[in-house]
Design an enzyme around this catalytic site. Sequence first.
Site, PDB file in Angstrom:
ATOM      1  CE  LYS A 241     -30.824  31.898  13.882  1.00 49.03           C
ATOM      2  NZ  LYS A 241     -32.069  31.147  13.579  1.00 49.03           N
ATOM      3  CG  HIS A 266     -26.471  32.227  13.633  1.00 44.87           C
ATOM      4  ND1 HIS A 266     -26.638  31.855  12.316  1.00 44.87           N
ATOM      5  CD2 HIS A 266     -26.763  31.119  14.373  1.00 44.87           C
ATOM      6  CE1 HIS A 266     -27.016  30.596  12.266  1.00 44.87           C
ATOM      7  NE2 HIS A 266     -27.100  30.111  13.501  1.00 44.87           N
TER       8      HIS A 266
END
Length: 389
Positions: A241, A266
Amino acid sequence: MYAEGSGRARQAFCEEREAGPADRSGDAAGGDEGEHVVIGRLTRRMKISDPPGRFQALATNVLRASLAAEVVAWVPVEDHEDVVVSGEVVGLGSKALRLLASALGRDPVRMADNPESARAAHAPEAVRRFAVVAAGTAGALIVVNPAEGRPFGSLEIERTQYVASLIATQSHNARVYADLKDLLFGIIRALTAAIDAKDPYTSGHSERVARIAVRLAEELGWPPQKRSDLYLAGLLHDIGKIGIDDEVLKKHGPLSPQEYRRIQQHVEIGVTILQDLKKLRHILPGVRHHHESLDGTGYPDHLEGDEIPIEARILAVADSFDAMSSNRPYRKRLSPMQIDEILEKGRGVQWDPAVIDALKACRMDVEAIRQKGLGESLIGAVDLAIGRR
Protein backbone atom coordinates in the site's frame (compact mmCIF):
# COMPACT_ATOMS: atom_id res chain seq x y z
CA MET A 1 31.19 -28.55 35.89
CA TYR A 2 30.11 -24.96 36.35
CA ALA A 3 30.06 -21.60 34.56
CA GLU A 4 30.79 -18.45 36.55
CA GLY A 5 27.57 -16.44 36.83
CA SER A 6 25.28 -18.82 34.90
CA GLY A 7 23.93 -22.35 34.42
CA ARG A 8 24.96 -22.64 30.77
CA ALA A 9 27.72 -25.19 31.40
CA ARG A 10 25.37 -27.48 33.32
CA GLN A 11 22.93 -27.38 30.39
CA ALA A 12 25.74 -28.23 27.97
CA PHE A 13 26.87 -31.09 30.21
CA CYS A 14 23.35 -32.57 30.18
CA GLU A 15 23.19 -32.28 26.40
CA GLU A 16 26.55 -34.01 26.10
CA ARG A 17 25.40 -36.89 28.30
CA GLU A 18 22.30 -37.31 26.16
CA ALA A 19 24.45 -37.71 23.05
CA GLY A 20 24.76 -41.43 23.83
CA PRO A 21 27.63 -43.93 23.66
CA ALA A 22 27.88 -43.90 19.87
CA ASP A 23 28.79 -40.22 19.98
CA ARG A 24 31.53 -40.81 22.55
CA SER A 25 33.68 -43.46 20.90
CA GLY A 26 37.26 -42.36 20.48
CA ASP A 27 37.25 -39.68 23.22
CA ALA A 28 40.18 -41.16 25.06
CA ALA A 29 41.76 -42.95 22.13
CA GLY A 30 44.23 -40.18 21.44
CA GLY A 31 45.80 -39.50 18.08
CA ASP A 32 43.88 -38.57 14.95
CA GLU A 33 40.78 -40.62 15.75
CA GLY A 34 40.12 -38.92 19.11
CA GLU A 35 40.78 -35.49 17.67
CA HIS A 36 38.42 -36.16 14.76
CA VAL A 37 35.63 -37.21 17.14
CA VAL A 38 36.06 -34.17 19.38
CA ILE A 39 36.18 -31.62 16.57
CA GLY A 40 33.38 -33.32 14.65
CA ARG A 41 31.12 -33.36 17.68
CA LEU A 42 31.61 -29.65 18.30
CA THR A 43 31.27 -28.54 14.68
CA ARG A 44 27.95 -30.42 14.41
CA ARG A 45 26.62 -28.36 17.32
CA MET A 46 28.23 -25.07 16.36
CA LYS A 47 25.25 -22.81 15.64
CA ILE A 48 25.65 -19.11 14.98
CA SER A 49 22.18 -18.49 16.43
CA ASP A 50 23.28 -19.80 19.85
CA PRO A 51 24.62 -17.36 22.44
CA PRO A 52 28.42 -17.73 22.56
CA GLY A 53 28.34 -18.79 26.21
CA ARG A 54 26.30 -21.86 25.37
CA PHE A 55 28.82 -23.14 22.83
CA GLN A 56 31.73 -22.23 25.13
CA ALA A 57 30.20 -24.33 27.90
CA LEU A 58 29.74 -27.30 25.59
CA ALA A 59 33.26 -26.96 24.13
CA THR A 60 35.02 -26.78 27.49
CA ASN A 61 33.09 -29.81 28.72
CA VAL A 62 33.89 -31.87 25.60
CA LEU A 63 37.58 -30.92 25.69
CA ARG A 64 37.92 -31.72 29.40
CA ALA A 65 36.40 -35.17 28.86
CA SER A 66 38.63 -35.75 25.86
CA LEU A 67 41.86 -34.79 27.67
CA ALA A 68 40.81 -36.23 31.05
CA ALA A 69 41.86 -32.96 32.69
CA GLU A 70 40.53 -31.66 35.99
CA VAL A 71 39.57 -28.28 34.56
CA VAL A 72 39.18 -26.69 31.14
CA ALA A 73 38.20 -23.01 31.10
CA TRP A 74 37.47 -20.40 28.47
CA VAL A 75 38.73 -16.97 29.54
CA PRO A 76 37.43 -14.20 27.24
CA VAL A 77 39.48 -11.07 26.69
CA GLU A 78 36.57 -8.80 27.61
CA ASP A 79 36.17 -8.52 31.38
CA HIS A 80 32.38 -8.19 31.15
CA GLU A 81 32.07 -11.64 29.55
CA ASP A 82 31.79 -14.71 31.77
CA VAL A 83 34.66 -17.10 32.37
CA VAL A 84 33.24 -20.53 31.47
CA VAL A 85 34.63 -23.46 33.44
CA SER A 86 34.28 -27.21 33.07
CA GLY A 87 35.38 -29.15 36.13
CA GLU A 88 36.59 -27.88 39.49
CA VAL A 89 39.88 -27.32 41.31
CA VAL A 90 39.97 -25.87 44.81
CA GLY A 91 40.67 -22.13 44.74
CA LEU A 92 40.40 -21.84 40.98
CA GLY A 93 37.61 -19.35 40.29
CA SER A 94 37.18 -16.82 37.54
CA LYS A 95 39.59 -14.28 39.05
CA ALA A 96 42.32 -16.88 39.47
CA LEU A 97 41.80 -18.14 35.91
CA ARG A 98 42.12 -14.62 34.51
CA LEU A 99 45.42 -14.29 36.37
CA LEU A 100 46.64 -17.58 34.90
CA ALA A 101 45.62 -16.48 31.42
CA SER A 102 47.91 -13.45 31.64
CA ALA A 103 50.64 -14.76 33.95
CA LEU A 104 52.86 -16.38 31.34
CA GLY A 105 53.14 -13.62 28.77
CA ARG A 106 51.49 -13.23 25.37
CA ASP A 107 52.76 -16.23 23.40
CA PRO A 108 50.06 -18.26 21.58
CA VAL A 109 50.88 -21.29 23.77
CA ARG A 110 52.19 -20.99 27.34
CA MET A 111 52.76 -23.79 29.87
CA ALA A 112 53.56 -24.17 33.53
CA ASP A 113 54.47 -27.86 33.38
CA ASN A 114 55.31 -28.56 37.00
CA PRO A 115 54.15 -27.44 40.46
CA GLU A 116 57.08 -25.05 40.88
CA SER A 117 56.35 -23.10 37.69
CA ALA A 118 52.63 -23.13 38.58
CA ARG A 119 53.47 -21.52 41.97
CA ALA A 120 55.60 -18.95 40.18
CA ALA A 121 52.53 -18.04 38.11
CA HIS A 122 50.58 -17.52 41.37
CA ALA A 123 48.35 -20.52 40.71
CA PRO A 124 46.36 -21.97 43.64
CA GLU A 125 47.98 -24.78 45.60
CA ALA A 126 45.83 -27.48 43.95
CA VAL A 127 47.06 -26.52 40.45
CA ARG A 128 49.99 -28.82 39.59
CA ARG A 129 50.40 -27.78 35.95
CA PHE A 130 48.44 -25.84 33.36
CA ALA A 131 48.58 -24.72 29.74
CA VAL A 132 47.19 -21.55 28.17
CA VAL A 133 46.27 -21.53 24.46
CA ALA A 134 45.32 -18.17 22.99
CA ALA A 135 42.54 -17.74 20.40
CA GLY A 136 43.55 -14.53 18.70
CA THR A 137 41.98 -11.49 20.32
CA ALA A 138 38.90 -13.42 21.51
CA GLY A 139 40.33 -15.10 24.60
CA ALA A 140 42.19 -18.19 25.73
CA LEU A 141 41.57 -21.80 26.73
CA ILE A 142 43.21 -23.04 29.92
CA VAL A 143 43.76 -26.74 30.61
CA VAL A 144 44.57 -27.62 34.23
CA ASN A 145 45.97 -30.81 35.74
CA PRO A 146 45.93 -33.53 33.06
CA ALA A 147 45.04 -36.97 34.46
CA GLU A 148 47.64 -39.12 36.17
CA GLY A 149 50.01 -36.16 36.48
CA ARG A 150 51.20 -36.53 32.90
CA PRO A 151 52.89 -33.54 31.21
CA PHE A 152 51.36 -31.71 28.28
CA GLY A 153 52.15 -33.27 24.93
CA SER A 154 51.54 -32.23 21.33
CA LEU A 155 48.17 -34.02 21.26
CA GLU A 156 46.80 -32.02 24.18
CA ILE A 157 48.06 -28.72 22.83
CA GLU A 158 46.89 -29.30 19.24
CA ARG A 159 43.43 -30.41 20.34
CA THR A 160 43.14 -27.40 22.63
CA GLN A 161 44.18 -25.12 19.77
CA TYR A 162 41.46 -26.56 17.53
CA VAL A 163 38.79 -26.10 20.18
CA ALA A 164 39.99 -22.57 20.98
CA SER A 165 39.74 -21.73 17.29
CA LEU A 166 36.18 -23.10 17.14
CA ILE A 167 35.15 -21.04 20.17
CA ALA A 168 36.62 -17.86 18.68
CA THR A 169 34.96 -18.53 15.30
CA GLN A 170 31.55 -19.21 16.82
CA SER A 171 31.80 -16.10 18.98
CA HIS A 172 32.64 -13.94 15.95
CA ASN A 173 29.89 -15.47 13.84
CA ALA A 174 27.38 -15.03 16.65
CA ARG A 175 28.19 -11.31 16.75
CA VAL A 176 27.72 -11.05 12.98
CA TYR A 177 24.44 -12.95 13.34
CA ALA A 178 23.28 -10.55 16.05
CA ASP A 179 24.12 -7.57 13.85
CA LEU A 180 22.21 -9.12 10.95
CA LYS A 181 19.24 -9.82 13.20
CA ASP A 182 19.25 -6.22 14.40
CA LEU A 183 19.38 -5.02 10.79
CA LEU A 184 16.44 -7.18 9.70
CA PHE A 185 14.53 -6.22 12.82
CA GLY A 186 15.08 -2.55 11.96
CA ILE A 187 13.99 -3.04 8.36
CA ILE A 188 10.76 -4.74 9.41
CA ARG A 189 10.07 -2.09 12.03
CA ALA A 190 10.70 0.64 9.45
CA LEU A 191 8.44 -1.01 6.87
CA THR A 192 5.68 -1.50 9.43
CA ALA A 193 5.98 2.12 10.54
CA ALA A 194 5.82 3.21 6.89
CA ILE A 195 2.51 1.38 6.44
CA ASP A 196 1.07 3.05 9.54
CA ALA A 197 2.31 6.48 8.44
CA LYS A 198 0.76 6.02 5.02
CA ASP A 199 -2.75 5.71 6.43
CA PRO A 200 -3.32 6.86 10.04
CA TYR A 201 -6.81 5.33 9.99
CA THR A 202 -5.31 1.85 9.77
CA SER A 203 -2.38 2.48 12.13
CA GLY A 204 -1.55 -0.72 13.99
CA HIS A 205 -3.61 -2.85 11.61
CA SER A 206 -0.63 -4.89 10.39
CA GLU A 207 0.52 -5.68 13.91
CA ARG A 208 -2.97 -6.73 14.96
CA VAL A 209 -3.41 -8.92 11.88
CA ALA A 210 -0.07 -10.58 12.60
CA ARG A 211 -1.00 -11.36 16.19
CA ILE A 212 -4.48 -12.54 15.33
CA ALA A 213 -3.11 -14.81 12.59
CA VAL A 214 -0.63 -16.35 15.03
CA ARG A 215 -3.40 -17.06 17.53
CA LEU A 216 -5.51 -18.69 14.80
CA ALA A 217 -2.54 -20.79 13.72
CA GLU A 218 -1.98 -21.87 17.31
CA GLU A 219 -5.63 -22.92 17.53
CA LEU A 220 -5.09 -24.94 14.34
CA GLY A 221 -2.08 -26.71 15.88
CA TRP A 222 0.73 -25.03 13.98
CA PRO A 223 4.28 -25.42 15.39
CA PRO A 224 6.23 -22.34 16.60
CA GLN A 225 8.42 -22.03 13.47
CA LYS A 226 5.41 -21.80 11.15
CA ARG A 227 3.61 -19.40 13.49
CA SER A 228 6.70 -17.19 13.49
CA ASP A 229 6.74 -17.10 9.68
CA LEU A 230 3.05 -16.25 9.69
CA TYR A 231 3.67 -13.40 12.11
CA LEU A 232 6.16 -11.79 9.72
CA ALA A 233 3.77 -12.26 6.81
CA GLY A 234 1.03 -10.58 8.83
CA LEU A 235 3.23 -7.62 9.69
CA LEU A 236 4.10 -7.08 6.05
CA HIS A 237 0.96 -8.23 4.26
CA ASP A 238 -0.06 -4.67 3.34
CA ILE A 239 3.40 -3.24 2.66
CA GLY A 240 2.43 -2.77 -1.02
CA LYS A 241 0.00 0.00 0.00
CA ILE A 242 3.05 2.24 0.18
CA GLY A 243 2.83 2.30 -3.62
CA ILE A 244 -0.87 3.26 -3.78
CA ASP A 245 -1.85 6.90 -4.32
CA ASP A 246 -3.20 8.63 -1.20
CA GLU A 247 -6.31 9.90 -2.96
CA VAL A 248 -7.28 6.29 -3.71
CA LEU A 249 -6.11 4.74 -0.44
CA LYS A 250 -7.79 7.34 1.79
CA LYS A 251 -10.90 7.97 -0.29
CA HIS A 252 -14.01 8.39 1.87
CA GLY A 253 -16.58 7.40 -0.73
CA PRO A 254 -17.02 4.27 -2.86
CA LEU A 255 -14.16 3.31 -5.18
CA SER A 256 -14.60 3.34 -8.92
CA PRO A 257 -13.75 0.10 -10.77
CA GLN A 258 -10.46 1.65 -11.87
CA GLU A 259 -9.61 2.73 -8.32
CA TYR A 260 -10.48 -0.71 -6.97
CA ARG A 261 -8.13 -2.33 -9.50
CA ARG A 262 -5.47 0.08 -8.32
CA ILE A 263 -6.02 -0.95 -4.71
CA GLN A 264 -5.76 -4.60 -5.72
CA GLN A 265 -2.25 -4.01 -7.02
CA HIS A 266 -0.93 -3.59 -3.47
CA VAL A 267 -0.36 -7.34 -3.09
CA GLU A 268 1.90 -7.50 -6.14
CA ILE A 269 3.65 -4.29 -5.16
CA GLY A 270 4.28 -5.85 -1.75
CA VAL A 271 5.91 -8.90 -3.31
CA THR A 272 8.10 -6.63 -5.44
CA ILE A 273 9.24 -4.71 -2.36
CA LEU A 274 10.09 -7.85 -0.35
CA GLN A 275 11.37 -10.29 -2.95
CA ASP A 276 15.01 -9.20 -2.74
CA LEU A 277 15.13 -9.79 1.02
CA LYS A 278 16.23 -13.43 0.86
CA LYS A 279 15.45 -14.13 4.51
CA LEU A 280 11.82 -13.11 3.92
CA ARG A 281 11.09 -14.92 0.66
CA HIS A 282 9.25 -17.68 2.48
CA ILE A 283 6.51 -15.23 3.55
CA LEU A 284 5.75 -14.02 0.02
CA PRO A 285 2.86 -16.48 -0.62
CA GLY A 286 0.98 -15.05 2.34
CA VAL A 287 1.61 -11.48 1.21
CA ARG A 288 0.55 -12.17 -2.37
CA HIS A 289 -2.54 -14.29 -1.77
CA HIS A 290 -4.22 -12.95 1.38
CA HIS A 291 -7.04 -11.46 -0.74
CA GLU A 292 -7.87 -14.67 -2.61
CA SER A 293 -11.33 -16.22 -2.01
CA LEU A 294 -12.21 -19.89 -1.82
CA ASP A 295 -14.67 -19.49 -4.72
CA GLY A 296 -12.00 -18.04 -7.01
CA THR A 297 -13.33 -14.48 -7.07
CA GLY A 298 -10.39 -13.02 -5.14
CA TYR A 299 -7.17 -11.50 -6.41
CA PRO A 300 -4.55 -11.35 -7.82
CA ASP A 301 -4.54 -14.90 -9.27
CA HIS A 302 -8.16 -16.06 -8.72
CA LEU A 303 -7.02 -19.15 -6.85
CA GLU A 304 -9.69 -21.53 -5.52
CA GLY A 305 -9.96 -23.68 -2.40
CA ASP A 306 -6.78 -25.50 -1.48
CA GLU A 307 -4.91 -23.74 -4.27
CA ILE A 308 -4.70 -20.82 -1.85
CA PRO A 309 -1.73 -21.24 0.53
CA ILE A 310 -2.92 -22.02 4.04
CA GLU A 311 -1.01 -19.05 5.49
CA ALA A 312 -2.92 -16.77 3.09
CA ARG A 313 -6.23 -18.32 4.17
CA ILE A 314 -5.42 -17.60 7.80
CA LEU A 315 -4.28 -14.05 7.03
CA ALA A 316 -7.48 -13.45 5.05
CA VAL A 317 -9.63 -14.15 8.12
CA ALA A 318 -7.36 -12.17 10.46
CA ASP A 319 -7.25 -9.25 8.01
CA SER A 320 -11.01 -9.16 7.47
CA PHE A 321 -11.81 -9.52 11.17
CA ASP A 322 -9.56 -6.62 12.15
CA ALA A 323 -10.82 -4.45 9.30
CA MET A 324 -14.44 -5.02 10.30
CA SER A 325 -13.57 -4.36 13.95
CA SER A 326 -11.93 -1.00 13.21
CA ASN A 327 -13.19 2.45 12.29
CA ARG A 328 -12.50 3.48 8.71
CA PRO A 329 -12.94 6.84 6.90
CA TYR A 330 -15.99 5.50 5.06
CA ARG A 331 -17.69 3.63 7.96
CA LYS A 332 -17.70 2.99 11.69
CA ARG A 333 -16.56 -0.33 13.12
CA LEU A 334 -19.09 -3.12 12.90
CA SER A 335 -20.71 -4.68 15.93
CA PRO A 336 -19.71 -8.22 17.01
CA MET A 337 -23.09 -9.47 15.80
CA GLN A 338 -22.62 -7.88 12.37
CA ILE A 339 -19.11 -9.35 12.10
CA ASP A 340 -20.37 -12.82 13.00
CA GLU A 341 -23.11 -12.61 10.38
CA ILE A 342 -20.66 -11.59 7.66
CA LEU A 343 -18.15 -14.29 8.60
CA GLU A 344 -20.86 -16.97 8.60
CA LYS A 345 -22.17 -15.80 5.23
CA GLY A 346 -18.67 -15.95 3.75
CA ARG A 347 -17.83 -19.30 5.31
CA GLY A 348 -16.76 -21.71 2.55
CA VAL A 349 -17.23 -18.98 -0.06
CA GLN A 350 -14.66 -16.34 0.81
CA TRP A 351 -13.02 -17.83 3.89
CA ASP A 352 -11.77 -21.26 4.94
CA PRO A 353 -14.35 -22.88 7.28
CA ALA A 354 -11.60 -24.37 9.46
CA VAL A 355 -10.09 -20.94 10.04
CA ILE A 356 -13.51 -19.45 10.83
CA ASP A 357 -14.01 -22.23 13.39
CA ALA A 358 -10.61 -21.45 14.90
CA LEU A 359 -11.59 -17.80 15.22
CA LYS A 360 -14.81 -18.70 17.01
CA ALA A 361 -12.91 -21.00 19.38
CA CYS A 362 -10.48 -18.30 20.47
CA ARG A 363 -12.64 -15.20 19.96
CA MET A 364 -11.96 -13.77 23.44
CA ASP A 365 -8.20 -14.10 22.94
CA VAL A 366 -8.43 -12.38 19.58
CA GLU A 367 -10.32 -9.46 21.09
CA ALA A 368 -7.58 -9.10 23.72
CA ILE A 369 -4.80 -9.37 21.16
CA ARG A 370 -6.14 -6.33 19.32
CA GLN A 371 -5.11 -4.20 22.31
CA LYS A 372 -1.45 -5.23 22.26
CA GLY A 373 1.47 -3.55 20.51
CA LEU A 374 4.69 -4.45 18.74
CA GLY A 375 7.06 -6.32 21.01
CA GLU A 376 8.95 -9.51 21.75
CA SER A 377 7.05 -11.50 19.13
CA LEU A 378 8.89 -9.61 16.38
CA ILE A 379 12.27 -10.24 18.00
CA GLY A 380 11.60 -13.99 18.11
CA ALA A 381 10.25 -14.06 14.56
CA VAL A 382 13.33 -12.28 13.21
CA ASP A 383 15.56 -14.69 15.09
CA LEU A 384 13.88 -17.68 13.44
CA ALA A 385 13.83 -16.03 10.01
CA ILE A 386 17.58 -15.43 10.04
CA GLY A 387 18.30 -18.87 11.44
CA ARG A 388 16.56 -20.72 8.59
CA ARG A 389 18.79 -22.19 5.91
